[in-house]
Motif scaffolding. Structure first.
Motif, PDB file in Angstrom:
ATOM      1  N   PHE A  74      36.702  15.885  34.442  1.00 23.38           N
ATOM      2  CA  PHE A  74      37.855  15.689  35.329  1.00 23.38           C
ATOM      3  C   PHE A  74      37.513  16.025  36.777  1.00 23.38           C
ATOM      4  N   LYS A  75      38.243  15.368  37.687  1.00 21.22           N
ATOM      5  CA  LYS A  75      38.109  15.712  39.097  1.00 21.22           C
ATOM      6  C   LYS A  75      38.876  17.009  39.355  1.00 21.22           C
ATOM      7  N   THR A  76      38.483  17.717  40.390  1.00 24.18           N
ATOM      8  CA  THR A  76      39.131  18.998  40.706  1.00 24.18           C
ATOM      9  C   THR A  76      40.635  18.827  40.885  1.00 24.18           C
ATOM     10  N   GLU A  77      41.033  17.741  41.547  1.00 29.73           N
ATOM     11  CA  GLU A  77      42.465  17.542  41.808  1.00 29.73           C
ATOM     12  C   GLU A  77      43.244  17.168  40.549  1.00 29.73           C
ATOM     13  N   GLU A  78      42.525  16.820  39.465  1.00 35.70           N
ATOM     14  CA  GLU A  78      43.230  16.478  38.217  1.00 35.70           C
ATOM     15  C   GLU A  78      43.604  17.725  37.404  1.00 35.70           C
ATOM     16  N   ILE A  79      42.949  18.837  37.674  1.00 35.63           N
ATOM     17  CA  ILE A  79      43.186  20.059  36.879  1.00 35.63           C
ATOM     18  C   ILE A  79      44.656  20.502  36.938  1.00 35.63           C
ATOM     19  N   PRO A  80      45.243  20.663  38.148  1.00 33.58           N
ATOM     20  CA  PRO A  80      46.662  21.071  38.171  1.00 33.58           C
ATOM     21  C   PRO A  80      47.591  20.048  37.521  1.00 33.58           C
ATOM     22  N   VAL A  81      47.210  18.777  37.561  1.00 32.47           N
ATOM     23  CA  VAL A  81      48.016  17.728  36.921  1.00 32.47           C
ATOM     24  C   VAL A  81      48.020  17.938  35.402  1.00 32.47           C
ATOM     25  N   LEU A  82      46.880  18.332  34.855  1.00 31.60           N
ATOM     26  CA  LEU A  82      46.776  18.574  33.411  1.00 31.60           C
ATOM     27  C   LEU A  82      47.521  19.840  33.006  1.00 31.60           C
ATOM     28  N   LEU A  83      47.556  20.810  33.908  1.00 27.07           N
ATOM     29  CA  LEU A  83      48.160  22.104  33.565  1.00 27.07           C
ATOM     30  C   LEU A  83      49.688  22.088  33.655  1.00 27.07           C
ATOM     31  N   ASP A 155      41.626   8.996  27.590  1.00 34.88           N
ATOM     32  CA  ASP A 155      40.708   7.912  27.952  1.00 34.88           C
ATOM     33  C   ASP A 155      40.508   7.849  29.475  1.00 34.88           C
ATOM     34  N   PRO A 156      39.298   7.514  29.902  1.00 34.51           N
ATOM     35  CA  PRO A 156      39.034   7.401  31.354  1.00 34.51           C
ATOM     36  C   PRO A 156      39.881   6.333  32.022  1.00 34.51           C
ATOM     37  N   ILE A 157      40.531   5.472  31.240  1.00 37.83           N
ATOM     38  CA  ILE A 157      41.373   4.419  31.810  1.00 37.83           C
ATOM     39  C   ILE A 157      42.574   5.007  32.552  1.00 37.83           C
ATOM     40  N   ILE A 158      42.952   6.234  32.188  1.00 40.82           N
ATOM     41  CA  ILE A 158      44.082   6.874  32.873  1.00 40.82           C
ATOM     42  C   ILE A 158      43.575   7.644  34.085  1.00 40.82           C
ATOM     43  N   THR A 159      43.843   7.064  35.255  1.00 36.94           N
ATOM     44  CA  THR A 159      43.401   7.688  36.510  1.00 36.94           C
ATOM     45  C   THR A 159      44.583   8.071  37.402  1.00 36.94           C
ATOM     46  N   ASN A 160      45.710   7.383  37.209  1.00 40.06           N
ATOM     47  CA  ASN A 160      46.917   7.676  37.994  1.00 40.06           C
ATOM     48  C   ASN A 160      47.407   9.083  37.640  1.00 40.06           C
ATOM     49  N   PRO A 161      47.529   9.971  38.633  1.00 37.76           N
ATOM     50  CA  PRO A 161      47.930  11.358  38.329  1.00 37.76           C
ATOM     51  C   PRO A 161      49.257  11.457  37.572  1.00 37.76           C
ATOM     52  N   GLU A 162      50.224  10.609  37.907  1.00 39.13           N
ATOM     53  CA  GLU A 162      51.514  10.656  37.215  1.00 39.13           C
ATOM     54  C   GLU A 162      51.361  10.231  35.760  1.00 39.13           C
ATOM     55  N   ALA A 163      50.582   9.182  35.539  1.00 41.00           N
ATOM     56  CA  ALA A 163      50.337   8.706  34.169  1.00 41.00           C
ATOM     57  C   ALA A 163      49.577   9.762  33.371  1.00 41.00           C
ATOM     58  N   LEU A 164      48.678  10.470  34.055  1.00 42.32           N
ATOM     59  CA  LEU A 164      47.908  11.538  33.414  1.00 42.32           C
ATOM     60  C   LEU A 164      48.851  12.660  32.945  1.00 42.32           C
ATOM     61  N   LYS A 165      49.797  12.979  33.818  1.00 43.26           N
ATOM     62  CA  LYS A 165      50.770  14.017  33.481  1.00 43.26           C
ATOM     63  C   LYS A 165      51.650  13.571  32.294  1.00 43.26           C
ATOM     64  N   ASN A 192      57.878   8.337  23.426  1.00 42.33           N
ATOM     65  CA  ASN A 192      58.038   6.897  23.538  1.00 42.33           C
ATOM     66  C   ASN A 192      56.709   6.203  23.833  1.00 42.33           C
ATOM     67  N   GLN A 193      56.701   4.893  23.661  1.00 42.46           N
ATOM     68  CA  GLN A 193      55.488   4.120  23.941  1.00 42.46           C
ATOM     69  C   GLN A 193      55.304   3.955  25.450  1.00 42.46           C
ATOM     70  N   PHE A 194      54.043   3.914  25.865  1.00 41.66           N
ATOM     71  CA  PHE A 194      53.750   3.645  27.268  1.00 41.66           C
ATOM     72  C   PHE A 194      53.777   2.125  27.463  1.00 41.66           C
ATOM     73  N   LYS A 195      54.727   1.663  28.267  1.00 40.63           N
ATOM     74  CA  LYS A 195      54.887   0.201  28.421  1.00 40.63           C
ATOM     75  C   LYS A 195      53.735  -0.414  29.204  1.00 40.63           C
ATOM     76  N   VAL A 196      53.312   0.266  30.259  1.00 35.07           N
ATOM     77  CA  VAL A 196      52.196  -0.233  31.068  1.00 35.07           C
ATOM     78  C   VAL A 196      51.177   0.894  31.184  1.00 35.07           C
ATOM     79  N   ILE A 197      49.947   0.574  30.836  1.00 38.94           N
ATOM     80  CA  ILE A 197      48.919   1.607  30.849  1.00 38.94           C
ATOM     81  C   ILE A 197      48.595   2.023  32.291  1.00 38.94           C
ATOM     82  N   ASN A 198      48.379   3.306  32.470  1.00 34.98           N
ATOM     83  CA  ASN A 198      48.012   3.905  33.771  1.00 34.98           C
ATOM     84  C   ASN A 198      49.133   3.817  34.813  1.00 34.98           C
ATOM     85  N   PHE A 199      50.379   3.669  34.329  1.00 33.05           N
ATOM     86  CA  PHE A 199      51.543   3.720  35.224  1.00 33.05           C
ATOM     87  C   PHE A 199      52.482   4.811  34.718  1.00 33.05           C
TER      88      PHE A 199
END
Ligand SMILES: [Zn+2]
Length: 254
Positions: A74-83, A155-165, A192-199
């Motif tokens: 993960f990128k450094t800025e993704e850590i708080p998003v995961l937490l 999956d690495p396909i999820i890069t959008n911070p909101e989608a990651l959260k 629920n199902q994710f309608k659009v991936i990475n959004f």
């Protein structure tokens, strides 16, 4: 000469009738309230409509779960998003009666297979058919639904911070026994199902129905512990397709 104003008897009778009529009319127009109106009883958290089913992997009640992040993934800025989602679930630990609390224990170079340990990592788990890009992998020392240690794989396909959260909030739902609910109404559950991936799907914290389902799951745990999802899977017929698309899998023994 004294004058007396006398009303003829006929008129008197007419007034009496009029008064009685008015009283009756008032009674009809403003009937007394004898009973309260009753609303039909409708469950606000009906499974499959606004609430997910439960019964899969679950941390033991009141567990203190140590959470690790594979730093290289993960990128450094993704850590708080995961937490952040860990805190969202911690905030409802009492309301859901799970008592489960997550504590960030730091970044690591490999998954941690210790008791009550959860490692967050990246991995190729995206399934185009279901649009699921995350997976919970768990292991139970007693071969039941109680998690000994687990991995959340994103999956690495999820890069959008909101989608990651959103993905983390969803996967943590699987940590409390919740299953996917693709038929559930929008925003009624994090499962629920994710309608659009990475959004973003706008879901950042468990809903009231999620909390009530987790509560029901932990209520059941007091009297009945189910077999692990993998053991349960072996018990069903070979030809039977699993209902849950991303049925959490079991981590092989290290
Ligand atoms: Zn899922």
């Amino acid at each position: 000469m004294k004058t007396r104003s006398l009303q003829p008897p006929a008129l008197k009778t007419d007034l009496t009738v009029l008064c009685v009529s008015l009283i009756l009319l008032a009674a009809v127009c403003n009937p007394p309230v004898f009973s309260q109106t009753r609303e039909p009883t409708v469950s606000p958290c009906k499974v499959g409509v606004r609430a997910p089913a439960f019964g899969f992997w679950t941390w033991a009640a009141n567990s203190q779960v140590k959470v690790f992040i594979l730093a290289a993934h993960f990128k450094t800025e993704e850590i708080p998003v995961l937490l952040a989602p860990l805190e969202s679930w911690n905030a409802v630990a009492e309301a859901s009666s799970s008592g489960v609390k997550f504590t960030y224990a730091g970044s690591v170079s490999e998954p941690q297979y210790c008791e009550n340990c959860l490692t967050i990592m990246r991995g190729k788990v995206y399934e185009k058919k279901t649009r699921h890009a995350t997976k919970l992998q768990a292991y139970s020392v007693h071969a039941d639904q109680i998690i000994s240690y687990a991995e959340v794989v994103i999956d690495p396909i999820i890069t959008n911070p909101e989608a990651l959260k959103n993905a983390m909030v969803h996967e943590l739902g699987h940590n409390f026994g919740l299953l996917d609910c693709f038929s559930c109404k929008d925003r009624s559950t994090v499962m629920n199902q994710f309608k659009v991936i990475n959004f973003s799907n706008g879901m950042e914290a468990p809903t009231a129905c999620d909390i009530s389902q987790v509560k029901a799951a932990y209520e059941e745990l007091k009297t009945h512990v189910r077999p692990s999802p993998m053991v349960a899977k072996v018990m069903v017929d070979e030809g039977e397709e699993p209902v849950d698309d991303d049925t959490p899998t079991v981590i092989p023994l290290p």
